[in-house]
Design a protein around this motif. Structure first.
Motif, PDB file in Angstrom:
ATOM      1  N   SER A  86     -11.748 -39.322  10.885  1.00 32.09           N
ATOM      2  CA  SER A  86     -11.219 -40.678  11.058  1.00 32.09           C
ATOM      3  C   SER A  86      -9.823 -40.544  11.691  1.00 32.09           C
ATOM      4  CB  SER A  86     -11.111 -41.394   9.716  1.00 32.09           C
ATOM      5  OG  SER A  86     -10.045 -40.825   8.980  1.00 32.09           O
ATOM      6  N   GLU A  87      -9.283 -41.667  12.147  1.00 35.39           N
ATOM      7  CA  GLU A  87      -7.975 -41.630  12.805  1.00 35.39           C
ATOM      8  C   GLU A  87      -6.901 -41.044  11.875  1.00 35.39           C
ATOM      9  OE1 GLU A  87      -7.012 -44.746  15.923  1.00 35.39           O
ATOM     10  OE2 GLU A  87      -5.676 -45.325  14.282  1.00 35.39           O
ATOM     11  N   GLU A  88      -6.928 -41.503  10.621  1.00 35.11           N
ATOM     12  CA  GLU A  88      -5.906 -41.025   9.671  1.00 35.11           C
ATOM     13  C   GLU A  88      -6.108 -39.552   9.332  1.00 35.11           C
ATOM     14  OE1 GLU A  88      -3.174 -42.454   9.192  1.00 35.11           O
ATOM     15  OE2 GLU A  88      -3.914 -44.226  10.252  1.00 35.11           O
ATOM     16  N   GLU A  89      -7.383 -39.159   9.176  1.00 36.87           N
ATOM     17  CA  GLU A  89      -7.656 -37.741   8.880  1.00 36.87           C
ATOM     18  C   GLU A  89      -7.205 -36.868  10.049  1.00 36.87           C
ATOM     19  OE1 GLU A  89     -11.663 -38.217   6.086  1.00 36.87           O
ATOM     20  OE2 GLU A  89     -11.856 -38.040   8.258  1.00 36.87           O
ATOM     21  N   ALA A  90      -7.450 -37.370  11.256  1.00 39.08           N
ATOM     22  CA  ALA A  90      -7.065 -36.597  12.451  1.00 39.08           C
ATOM     23  C   ALA A  90      -5.547 -36.428  12.501  1.00 39.08           C
ATOM     24  CB  ALA A  90      -7.567 -37.300  13.709  1.00 39.08           C
ATOM     25  N   ALA A  91      -4.829 -37.512  12.145  1.00 38.72           N
ATOM     26  CA  ALA A  91      -3.360 -37.444  12.146  1.00 38.72           C
ATOM     27  C   ALA A  91      -2.895 -36.415  11.117  1.00 38.72           C
ATOM     28  CB  ALA A  91      -2.780 -38.824  11.846  1.00 38.72           C
ATOM     29  N   GLY A  97       2.916 -25.924  20.346  1.00 35.31           N
ATOM     30  CA  GLY A  97       1.526 -26.374  20.202  1.00 35.31           C
ATOM     31  C   GLY A  97       1.064 -26.976  21.515  1.00 35.31           C
ATOM     32  N   TYR A  98      -0.183 -26.705  21.880  1.00 35.46           N
ATOM     33  CA  TYR A  98      -0.695 -27.343  23.107  1.00 35.46           C
ATOM     34  C   TYR A  98      -2.035 -28.029  22.835  1.00 35.46           C
ATOM     35  CZ  TYR A  98      -3.590 -23.100  23.754  1.00 35.46           C
ATOM     36  OH  TYR A  98      -4.475 -22.066  23.584  1.00 35.46           O
ATOM     37  N   ALA A  99      -2.226 -29.154  23.474  1.00 38.18           N
ATOM     38  CA  ALA A  99      -3.467 -29.919  23.314  1.00 38.18           C
ATOM     39  C   ALA A  99      -3.934 -30.362  24.697  1.00 38.18           C
ATOM     40  CB  ALA A  99      -3.221 -31.131  22.422  1.00 38.18           C
ATOM     41  N   PHE A 100      -5.015 -29.758  25.152  1.00 39.77           N
ATOM     42  CA  PHE A 100      -5.544 -30.052  26.483  1.00 39.77           C
ATOM     43  C   PHE A 100      -7.059 -30.212  26.411  1.00 39.77           C
ATOM     44  CE2 PHE A 100      -1.935 -27.093  27.769  1.00 39.77           C
ATOM     45  CZ  PHE A 100      -1.121 -28.117  28.236  1.00 39.77           C
ATOM     46  N   ALA A 101      -7.610 -30.867  27.434  1.00 43.60           N
ATOM     47  CA  ALA A 101      -9.064 -30.859  27.603  1.00 43.60           C
ATOM     48  C   ALA A 101      -9.456 -29.418  27.948  1.00 43.60           C
ATOM     49  CB  ALA A 101      -9.451 -31.812  28.722  1.00 43.60           C
ATOM     50  N   LEU A 120      -3.678 -35.238  26.740  1.00 47.82           N
ATOM     51  CA  LEU A 120      -4.807 -35.949  26.127  1.00 47.82           C
ATOM     52  C   LEU A 120      -4.384 -37.401  26.085  1.00 47.82           C
ATOM     53  CD1 LEU A 120      -5.740 -33.740  23.023  1.00 47.82           C
ATOM     54  CD2 LEU A 120      -6.895 -33.796  25.239  1.00 47.82           C
ATOM     55  N   TYR A 121      -5.340 -38.291  26.278  1.00 49.57           N
ATOM     56  CA  TYR A 121      -4.974 -39.696  26.333  1.00 49.57           C
ATOM     57  C   TYR A 121      -5.719 -40.492  25.264  1.00 49.57           C
ATOM     58  CZ  TYR A 121      -3.574 -38.125  30.980  1.00 49.57           C
ATOM     59  OH  TYR A 121      -3.009 -37.435  32.028  1.00 49.57           O
ATOM     60  N   GLY A 122      -5.285 -41.684  25.070  1.00 53.76           N
ATOM     61  CA  GLY A 122      -6.014 -42.617  24.213  1.00 53.76           C
ATOM     62  C   GLY A 122      -5.255 -42.923  22.940  1.00 53.76           C
ATOM     63  N   HIS A 123      -5.660 -44.033  22.342  1.00 50.59           N
ATOM     64  CA  HIS A 123      -4.982 -44.533  21.157  1.00 50.59           C
ATOM     65  C   HIS A 123      -4.985 -43.500  20.025  1.00 50.59           C
ATOM     66  CE1 HIS A 123      -3.710 -47.289  18.080  1.00 50.59           C
ATOM     67  NE2 HIS A 123      -4.691 -46.822  17.336  1.00 50.59           N
ATOM     68  N   ARG A 124      -6.137 -42.849  19.844  1.00 48.96           N
ATOM     69  CA  ARG A 124      -6.284 -41.913  18.722  1.00 48.96           C
ATOM     70  C   ARG A 124      -5.271 -40.767  18.812  1.00 48.96           C
ATOM     71  NH1 ARG A 124     -10.733 -40.009  15.429  1.00 48.96           N
ATOM     72  NH2 ARG A 124     -10.702 -37.741  15.391  1.00 48.96           N
ATOM     73  N   TRP A 125      -5.169 -40.195  19.999  1.00 47.59           N
ATOM     74  CA  TRP A 125      -4.243 -39.068  20.179  1.00 47.59           C
ATOM     75  C   TRP A 125      -2.791 -39.551  20.041  1.00 47.59           C
ATOM     76  CZ3 TRP A 125      -3.178 -34.348  19.536  1.00 47.59           C
ATOM     77  CH2 TRP A 125      -2.150 -33.709  20.236  1.00 47.59           C
ATOM     78  N   ASN A 126      -2.504 -40.703  20.618  1.00 50.91           N
ATOM     79  CA  ASN A 126      -1.139 -41.244  20.517  1.00 50.91           C
ATOM     80  C   ASN A 126      -0.770 -41.491  19.058  1.00 50.91           C
ATOM     81  OD1 ASN A 126      -1.188 -41.146  23.244  1.00 50.91           O
ATOM     82  ND2 ASN A 126      -1.216 -43.360  23.587  1.00 50.91           N
ATOM     83  N   HIS A 127      -1.738 -41.967  18.291  1.00 51.16           N
ATOM     84  CA  HIS A 127      -1.494 -42.222  16.871  1.00 51.16           C
ATOM     85  C   HIS A 127      -1.229 -40.902  16.134  1.00 51.16           C
ATOM     86  CE1 HIS A 127      -1.765 -44.200  13.006  1.00 51.16           C
ATOM     87  NE2 HIS A 127      -2.630 -43.272  12.611  1.00 51.16           N
ATOM     88  N   ILE A 149      -3.818 -26.479  19.560  1.00 51.48           N
ATOM     89  CA  ILE A 149      -3.974 -27.517  18.539  1.00 51.48           C
ATOM     90  C   ILE A 149      -5.451 -27.861  18.484  1.00 51.48           C
ATOM     91  CG2 ILE A 149      -3.540 -29.963  18.065  1.00 51.48           C
ATOM     92  CD1 ILE A 149      -0.706 -29.528  19.205  1.00 51.48           C
ATOM     93  N   SER A 150      -6.010 -27.810  17.275  1.00 52.82           N
ATOM     94  CA  SER A 150      -7.443 -28.095  17.214  1.00 52.82           C
ATOM     95  C   SER A 150      -7.672 -29.586  17.000  1.00 52.82           C
ATOM     96  CB  SER A 150      -8.068 -27.190  16.154  1.00 52.82           C
ATOM     97  OG  SER A 150      -8.691 -27.920  15.192  1.00 52.82           O
ATOM     98  N   ILE A 151      -8.580 -30.113  17.780  1.00 57.01           N
ATOM     99  CA  ILE A 151      -8.872 -31.552  17.764  1.00 57.01           C
ATOM    100  C   ILE A 151     -10.300 -31.718  17.245  1.00 57.01           C
ATOM    101  CG2 ILE A 151      -9.099 -33.629  19.218  1.00 57.01           C
ATOM    102  CD1 ILE A 151      -6.283 -32.538  19.406  1.00 57.01           C
ATOM    103  N   THR A 152     -10.479 -32.475  16.178  1.00 55.85           N
ATOM    104  CA  THR A 152     -11.835 -32.688  15.659  1.00 55.85           C
ATOM    105  C   THR A 152     -12.207 -34.149  15.826  1.00 55.85           C
ATOM    106  OG1 THR A 152     -11.267 -31.040  14.006  1.00 55.85           O
ATOM    107  CG2 THR A 152     -13.344 -32.196  13.685  1.00 55.85           C
ATOM    108  N   ASP A 153     -13.223 -34.383  16.652  1.00 59.83           N
ATOM    109  CA  ASP A 153     -13.612 -35.765  16.962  1.00 59.83           C
ATOM    110  C   ASP A 153     -14.220 -36.495  15.778  1.00 59.83           C
ATOM    111  OD1 ASP A 153     -12.691 -35.531  19.497  1.00 59.83           O
ATOM    112  OD2 ASP A 153     -14.626 -34.949  20.350  1.00 59.83           O
TER     113      ASP A 153
END
Ligand SMILES: Nc1ncnc2c1ncn2[C@@H]1O[C@H](COP(=O)(O)OP(=O)(O)OP(=O)(O)O)[C@@H](O)[C@H]1O
Ligand SMILES: O=P(O)(O)O[C@H]1[C@H](OP(=O)(O)O)[C@@H](OP(=O)(O)O)[C@@H](O)[C@@H](O)[C@@H]1OP(=O)(O)O
Length: 382
Positions: free
Chosen positions: A55-60, A18-22, A76-83, A48-52
């Motif tokens: 919510s954080e839990e839904e994204a996880a 899986g890959y997640a990039f800007a 990808l950076y930030g608390h949300r992605w790390n979570h 990997i599809s990222i939907t902004d």
């Protein structure tokens, strides 16, 4: 399992990466040539599809739903992605996360990124020293006291490059200023108060004359390749005097193509500034930095002192750089992933969700079919 050839590999086992990039990174890195070569060797890259809007839990949960993967590569950076990654890992602990966010984090600060270099102990056979240029941080760049206290007593010598302390990939974090003297620094920080240099903590790093060439070393696991790029020209004493009070703004200068070869005699140097550093030294340096950072995907910029060809400085380390610029990156990356995923000491890479405690007990009494498990990240570095 050993991969013998492309066709054997494709028939025997396929790996989901899986890959997640800007978008910009995805466009440059995920080339048809990479997808094709990897696929021939049993590796399928899956976006990997990222939907902004989630919510954080839904994204996880959404990331978990897209799994399982044998491996996730990401920038990808930030608390949300790390979570998201953390939640995903607790569901699928056997997935390798390359690289772990905690290890990447260190590269987001221009001081912590280079600490690994200061701690390096290179083999003395090279007769080469590697260090970091003298540098100081101005936490409050708009405070005249802070400027005065931090630039006095030889803490740094001018000229300096003023760099944002934060290196998070934003355009602002690449905004650099070549500052010729204290007067220029005052102008930059105290007169024009709208620049990011005057409002955010900045690093003042001593400018080192280096023959207008920067060496970029691209690392993918144990593989390291050094290339040449254009850089800022050397600054002579006369230029320094003539540039009193001046500040030169620049950004991503080393993205320019490789410099033209020049006649070294014309440059008045005792050595050719374009000559590549010795390759065994580059390999040793890359190895030391890789082990220190516990990262697999990065590049670092090295310059060689124009006045001393045995003295090198590491000035920048970047996470997951533009690998597609490297010839044969498709092969290097595919080989790296295959080696990792087929190493017997690694987990068995069965794509199954994490088991509950009851299931674990049942399994234990049943058989011991997995490798030593042990987290999908830290054991990658030999
Ligand atoms: N201490 C230094 N002495 C001389 N030149 C320097 C120094 N630091 C940086 N440079 C020049 O400025 C360029 C940009 O600096 P640096 O790599 O720190 O910025 P960056 O924005 O993080 O770069 P990148 O685009 O690689 O991410 C370098 O490639 C080099 O040409
Ligand atoms: O985009 P490019 O291919 O130029 O890659 C550059 C990459 O940008 P991207 O990650 O947005 O792609 C930059 O990342 P951020 O610091 O901005 O996060 C940084 O790693 C540069 O050093 C890379 O240039 P290189 O060192 O390989 O020349």
């Amino acid at each position: 399992m050993k991969i013998e050839s492309s066709s054997d590999a494709a028939a025997a086992q396929r790996y989901r990466i899986g890959y997640a990039f800007a978008p910009k990174k995805e466009q440059s890195f995920i080339q048809p040539s990479l997808l094709h070569h990897a696929s021939q060797n049993g590796i399928d890259f899956v976006p990997i599809s990222i939907t902004d809007s989630l919510s954080e839990e839904e994204a996880a949960e959404a990331l978990i739903q897209q799994g399982p993967f044998h491996c996730i590569i990401h920038k990808l950076y930030g608390h949300r992605w790390n979570h998201q990654l953390k939640q995903y890992s607790s569901k699928y602990p056997q997935t390798l996360i390359l690289d772990p966010p905690d290890s990447i984090e260190r590269l987001h600060n221009r001081v912590s990124m280079l600490q690994v270099v200061s701690a390096l102990k290179l083999n003395s056979q090279f007769n080469i020293s590697v260090s970091v240029p003298k540098q100081v941080v101005l936490q409050n760049p708009q405070s005249p006291d802070s400027i005065h206290n931090n630039t006095n007593d030889g803490a740094v010598e001018f000229p300096v490059i003023a760099k944002p302390l934060l290196a998070n990939g934003s355009a602002k974090s690449h905004e650099m200023y070549l500052v010729f003297d204290p007067k220029g620094l005052q102008t930059l920080l105290l007169t024009n108060t709208t620049t990011s240099a005057s409002t955010q903590p900045i690093l003042l790093q001593q400018f080192v004359n280096h023959g207008e060439v920067v060496f970029k070393v691209y690392v993918i696991g144990e593989y390291a390749q050094c290339v040449k790029r254009s850089s800022l020209p050397d600054i002579s004493e006369q230029q320094l005097t003539a540039s009193e009070g001046q500040v030169l703004r620049f950004s991503q200068i080393s993205n320019s193509p490789q410099p033209q070869e020049e006649d070294e005699h014309g440059l008045g140097l005792s050595h050719d500034p374009h000559e590549m550093p010795p390759s065994d030294f580059v390999q040793e340096l890359a190895r030391g930095i890789r082990l220190g950072l516990k990262l697999n995907f990065f590049n670092f910029d090295v310059i060689r002192d124009s006045g001393n060809p045995h003295s090198y400085f590491v000035i920048d380390i970047n996470y997951f750089p533009g690998y597609a610029k490297l010839p044969s990156y498709e092969q290097v990356l595919t080989n790296f992933l295959l080696a990792l995923l087929t190493t017997p000491t690694q987990k068995d890479h069965q794509l199954e969700p994490a088991t509950t405690e009851e299931e674990e007990e049942e399994e234990e009494s049943d058989h011991d079919h997995l490798g030593d498990g042990g987290g999908g990240d830290a054991s990658l570095l030999p």
